[in-house]
Design a protein around this motif. Structure first.
Motif, PDB file in Angstrom:
ATOM      1  N   PHE A 190       9.292  -0.105  -2.476  1.00 49.26           N
ATOM      2  CA  PHE A 190       8.200   0.404  -3.290  1.00 49.26           C
ATOM      3  C   PHE A 190       8.272  -0.167  -4.710  1.00 49.26           C
ATOM      4  CE2 PHE A 190       9.135   3.947  -0.293  1.00 49.26           C
ATOM      5  CZ  PHE A 190       7.951   3.878   0.436  1.00 49.26           C
TER       6      PHE A 190
ATOM      7  N   LEU B  46       5.995   9.340   2.094  1.00 48.76           N
ATOM      8  CA  LEU B  46       5.591   8.193   1.287  1.00 48.76           C
ATOM      9  C   LEU B  46       5.091   7.038   2.145  1.00 48.76           C
ATOM     10  CD1 LEU B  46       8.447   8.101  -1.390  1.00 48.76           C
ATOM     11  CD2 LEU B  46       6.270   9.310  -1.455  1.00 48.76           C
TER      12      LEU B  46
ATOM     13  N   PRO C 236       0.724   8.069   2.458  1.00 48.24           N
ATOM     14  CA  PRO C 236       0.375   9.184   1.567  1.00 48.24           C
ATOM     15  C   PRO C 236      -0.946   9.850   1.913  1.00 48.24           C
ATOM     16  CG  PRO C 236       0.181   7.065   0.424  1.00 48.24           C
ATOM     17  CD  PRO C 236       0.863   6.792   1.724  1.00 48.24           C
TER      18      PRO C 236
ATOM     19  N   ASP D 121      -0.156   5.245  -6.245  1.00 49.98           N
ATOM     20  CA  ASP D 121      -0.548   5.826  -4.960  1.00 49.98           C
ATOM     21  C   ASP D 121       0.119   7.187  -4.756  1.00 49.98           C
ATOM     22  OD1 ASP D 121      -2.037   3.483  -3.791  1.00 49.98           O
ATOM     23  OD2 ASP D 121      -0.080   2.547  -4.147  1.00 49.98           O
ATOM     24  N   VAL D 122       1.313   7.355  -5.348  1.00 52.28           N
ATOM     25  CA  VAL D 122       2.096   8.590  -5.215  1.00 52.28           C
ATOM     26  C   VAL D 122       2.658   8.953  -6.587  1.00 52.28           C
ATOM     27  CG1 VAL D 122       4.073   9.719  -4.117  1.00 52.28           C
ATOM     28  CG2 VAL D 122       2.733   8.033  -2.832  1.00 52.28           C
TER      29      VAL D 122
ATOM     30  N   ILE E 265       4.541   3.837  -6.997  1.00 56.62           N
ATOM     31  CA  ILE E 265       4.987   5.229  -7.099  1.00 56.62           C
ATOM     32  C   ILE E 265       5.374   5.502  -8.546  1.00 56.62           C
ATOM     33  CG2 ILE E 265       6.668   6.969  -6.349  1.00 56.62           C
ATOM     34  CD1 ILE E 265       6.953   5.481  -3.739  1.00 56.62           C
TER      35      ILE E 265
ATOM     36  N   LEU F  60       5.609  11.530  -8.081  1.00 56.46           N
ATOM     37  CA  LEU F  60       6.704  12.491  -7.880  1.00 56.46           C
ATOM     38  C   LEU F  60       6.975  13.114  -9.243  1.00 56.46           C
ATOM     39  CD1 LEU F  60       9.058  10.360  -5.591  1.00 56.46           C
ATOM     40  CD2 LEU F  60       7.266  11.970  -4.918  1.00 56.46           C
TER      41      LEU F  60
ATOM     42  N   LEU G 154      13.939   4.280  -4.116  1.00 58.05           N
ATOM     43  CA  LEU G 154      12.606   3.878  -3.660  1.00 58.05           C
ATOM     44  C   LEU G 154      12.432   2.364  -3.709  1.00 58.05           C
ATOM     45  CD1 LEU G 154      10.478   6.679  -5.389  1.00 58.05           C
ATOM     46  CD2 LEU G 154      11.151   6.540  -2.978  1.00 58.05           C
TER      47      LEU G 154
ATOM     48  N   LEU H 151      11.043  12.983   2.624  1.00 61.80           N
ATOM     49  CA  LEU H 151      10.284  12.408   1.522  1.00 61.80           C
ATOM     50  C   LEU H 151       9.789  11.011   1.877  1.00 61.80           C
ATOM     51  CD1 LEU H 151       9.280  12.537  -1.402  1.00 61.80           C
ATOM     52  CD2 LEU H 151      11.527  11.695  -2.124  1.00 61.80           C
ATOM     53  N   LEU H 152      10.660  10.191   2.457  1.00 60.00           N
ATOM     54  CA  LEU H 152      10.263   8.832   2.813  1.00 60.00           C
ATOM     55  C   LEU H 152       9.184   8.824   3.884  1.00 60.00           C
ATOM     56  CD1 LEU H 152      13.720   7.012   2.782  1.00 60.00           C
ATOM     57  CD2 LEU H 152      11.908   6.886   1.063  1.00 60.00           C
TER      58      LEU H 152
END
Length: 697
Positions: free
Chosen positions: A592, A681, A684, A613-614, A570, A616, A587, A677-678
């Motif tokens: 993560f 995640l 995704p 992968d993500v 992330i 923010l 995170l 949010l979690l």
């Protein structure tokens, strides 16, 4: 029919488009730059003078709506300049606002004696300066229109009277000019009323009565000279009826009683009736010439009264704005005190785990409280600008009430209050926005709890009739003063403005309720028998009895994390180090692998090696903003398919639209819901597929 023109042949609409002159007098060039940047928004002509002598030259050539005058200047100081300005006939009444870093009592007295209307401390507050100058610009325009309308009417009066007698025409015009000047001399309502009476008696009548109207009802009666028969309850029935007709039809009428007569003239402003002026005199004196003169005077009196009313309204709005800003600062600072105390406790030596848990809970509660305050402010801003759009869907009354009560239960339990819910036997369906309607009911229940003591009862009751559901929230709390009850839904209105207010709040909750209910085609009303006797808020909405089984609850809920392997990489991009670091810690605690960047170019470099992968991504970044970074990330093969979430403080519709255009999958407003949010995640790719049909608020 030809359009109306002024004496100079200028169209009224053209007058409104003309720029008004504003004179800024200061010996420092940088201050002129500051004033021009502040006042440019008004769209007027800003004239700069570097000395008192230069200012006097401009005043000889031009007419100004207001003069902003620095007190301390090298050649002629501000007070001497003001004295010279007042010696010119053209500028003798021009408003002067002194700008000074310090003013003592003696200097202030001298300044006001010279006709100063205000002192503004330096450095200036842009909103205050702009607001005050805007008032003088509007008053200048109104005064010009009044003068030109008066000049046009005077010219007409002269032409009509010339056919009868030249001397009478001159006398009439002079009287009207004097009347206009006298009635527009002050912006005080009381002074304008007195000036109106001075003009009317004895020139037009032996006695005059002024009736002022608010929302169609007479709220004030004044007369000159005062006699008991002028009171509404003792006024002759025939005259009361004639006065009612004039106010209703907005038309002039003469009422007669034997040898006496009364000319009843409506006071009109923008097509609305503000009141009526009643002129009494012998019937024989109410000839056509006297009546025409009375109508002219009342027309000018209407303008003068409206100017005074508007000025008073501006002053009141400014007062309420200042009170609100002070209250906002108070309400935002309040949660900061326990947060700061809790952080200090957590930093101590040998802090036990129960104490750490307690401090964490304190911080969480106070952060939630601040988030609710900010959300309410944003909602009010969007509603005032007409940007709030409801998304109607079929939902049941029972599930709506259940969800609203559930959200308020912790508050009620903490105050040891009892909640009673009384729903009708019919299964009622509403066509509305589930989130917004739940916000309405939760707001009302929370308000009832806030203003009720411990061990009291709050009742939520609903009934159905004639295609409408009536939902009432009733408490046994503080109640409402009858004088304040009509203003309870006004923006920023609060009954308690004292410094020791126990309940807090910004006075915007019920305004939100009113607007949201009206967006659903409903209405809201408040009832109270007085202070200490409780309050009932009633919301009425369109509804219908369901014909079949209950429709499933369609309200949005947080999605549960999907089973499967969580993403390992992330990228967090935020220029606020505290925000980025706390999110990274959170995170990493969830397993993560996280990298952080504080600006756009660093984020792009990290993405090439990290292959997130993500992402923010904050929008308000230095240099390259978040929209540009998102667009660039979508062009990189290493981050093209990443789940991209805007995590930002910008929540307005324009930012959301730009997020979608830049390639974001979701737009989340800080502080974000951590559980939601979690859950995104956790999977995704599934979240990206879901973003095709839904966006996160």
């Amino acid at each position: 029919m030809a359009a109306p023109v002024t004496v100079e042949g200028t169209q009224p609409a053209q007058l409104e488009r003309e720029k008004v002159n504003i004179l800024v007098v200061d010996d420092l060039q940088e201050k002129h730059v500051v004033f021009r940047s502040i006042l440019d928004e008004l769209g007027q002509n800003i004239v700069s003078a570097r000395s008192g002598q230069e200012a006097l030259r401009y005043i000889l050539e031009m007419e100004f709506a207001v003069i902003l005058l620095d007190v301390n200047m090298p050649d002629i100081d501000g007070l001497e300049t003001a004295s010279l300005i007042r010696q010119y006939k053209k500028s003798s009444q021009t408003p002067i606002v002194f700008i000074t870093a310090y003013v003592d009592e003696r200097q202030a007295k001298r300044g006001y004696a010279l006709g100063a209307v205000d002192y503004i401390p330096s450095p200036v507050v842009p909103e205050v300066l702009r607001s005050k100058v805007r008032v003088f610009v509007e008053l200048f325009r109104m005064n010009r229109q009044l003068q030109q309308q008066a000049a046009a009417r005077e010219a007409l009066a002269r032409s009509e009277a010339a056919r009868e007698a030249a001397e009478d025409a001159i006398h009439r015009s002079d009287f009207l000019a004097e009347a206009s000047q006298q009635m527009s001399r002050s912006l005080s309502i009381e002074d304008t009323i007195q000036a109106m009476f001075d003009v009317a008696v004895p020139m037009l009548a032996d006695r005059a009565i002024l009736a002022l109207v608010t929302d169609g009802a007479i709220t004030r009666i004044e007369s000159h000279p005062w006699v008991a028969e002028d009171a509404p309850e003792t006024m002759p029935e025939g005259m009361r009826a004639a006065l009612s007709r004039v106010l209703d039809k907005k038309s002039f009428e003469i009422w007669t009683d034997g040898g006496n007569a009364a000319a009843i003239c409506p006071l009109l402003a923008g097509g609305r009736v503000r009141g009526a002026l009643v002129l009494f005199g012998p019937r024989a004196t109410m000839d056509s010439s006297r009546v025409a003169l009375a109508k002219e005077v009342v027309s000018r009196a209407s303008i003068a009264m409206e100017n005074a009313r508007l000025y008073t309204a501006v002053q009141e709005a400014d007062r309420r704005k200042n009170e609100f800003l002070a209250m906002l600062a108070h309400e935002l600072r309040n949660p900061l005190a326990p947060i700061r105390n809790a952080v200090h406790i957590m930093q101590g030596d040998n802090v036990t785990q129960p104490t750490m848990n307690w401090a964490r809970d304190v911080i969480g509660r106070q952060a939630d409280h601040m988030a609710r305050l900010i959300d309410d402010l944003l909602d009010v801003s969007r509603i005032v600008q007409g940007k709030v759009v409801v998304k109607p869907e079929k939902l049941s009354l029972a599930s709506l009430v259940e969800r609203s009560v559930e959200a308020s239960s912790p508050r009620l339990a903490a105050r040891e209050q009892t909640l009673r819910v009384e729903l009708p036997e019919e299964h009622l369906m509403l066509n509305g926005d589930a989130v917004r309607l739940a916000q309405v009911l939760s707001n009302l229940v929370n308000n009832a709890s806030k203003f009720s003591g411990p061990n009291t009862a709050i009742t939520v009751a609903a009934s159905y009739a004639n295609g409408e559901v009536r939902i009432s929230v009733r408490d046994e709390g503080a109640g409402i003063d009858p004088a304040f009850l009509p203003h309870i839904f006004d923006l920023f209105a609060q009954a308690d403005q004292s410094l020791d207010r126990a309940q807090g709040g910004l006075g915007i909750g019920l305004t939100l309720v009113k607007h949201l209910v009206e967006l659903h085609g409903g209405r809201v009303a408040a009832h109270s028998e007085g202070v200490g006797r409780g309050t009932e808020i009633v919301v009425t909405l369109p509804a219908q009895v369901a014909g079949g089984a209950e429709v499933p609850d369609a309200s949005p809920r947080a999605r549960k994390p999907a089973s499967g392997k969580a993403p390992s990489r992330i990228l967090v991009v935020d220029d606020l180090a505290a925000s980025a670091e706390t999110l990274m810690t959170l995170l990493e605690m969830e397993g993560f692998e996280v990298k952080i960047a504080n600006e756009g170019m660093a984020a792009l470099k990290i993405a090439e090696d990290f292959r997130p992968d993500v992402v923010l991504l904050d929008i308000g970044l230095p240099g390259m903003n978040g929209f540009e970074v998102a667009h660039r990330l979508r062009t990189l093969p290493e981050s093209r398919d990443a789940l991209m979430i805007a995590l930002t403080g910008y929540g307005e519709a324009e930012s959301r639209m730009r997020s979608a255009q830049a390639g974001f999958d979701f737009h989340m407003v800080k502080p974000a819901d951590v559980n939601l949010l979690l859950s995104m995640l956790a999977d995704p790719q599934q979240a990206r597929r879901g973003s095709k049909t839904a966006k996160v608020a």
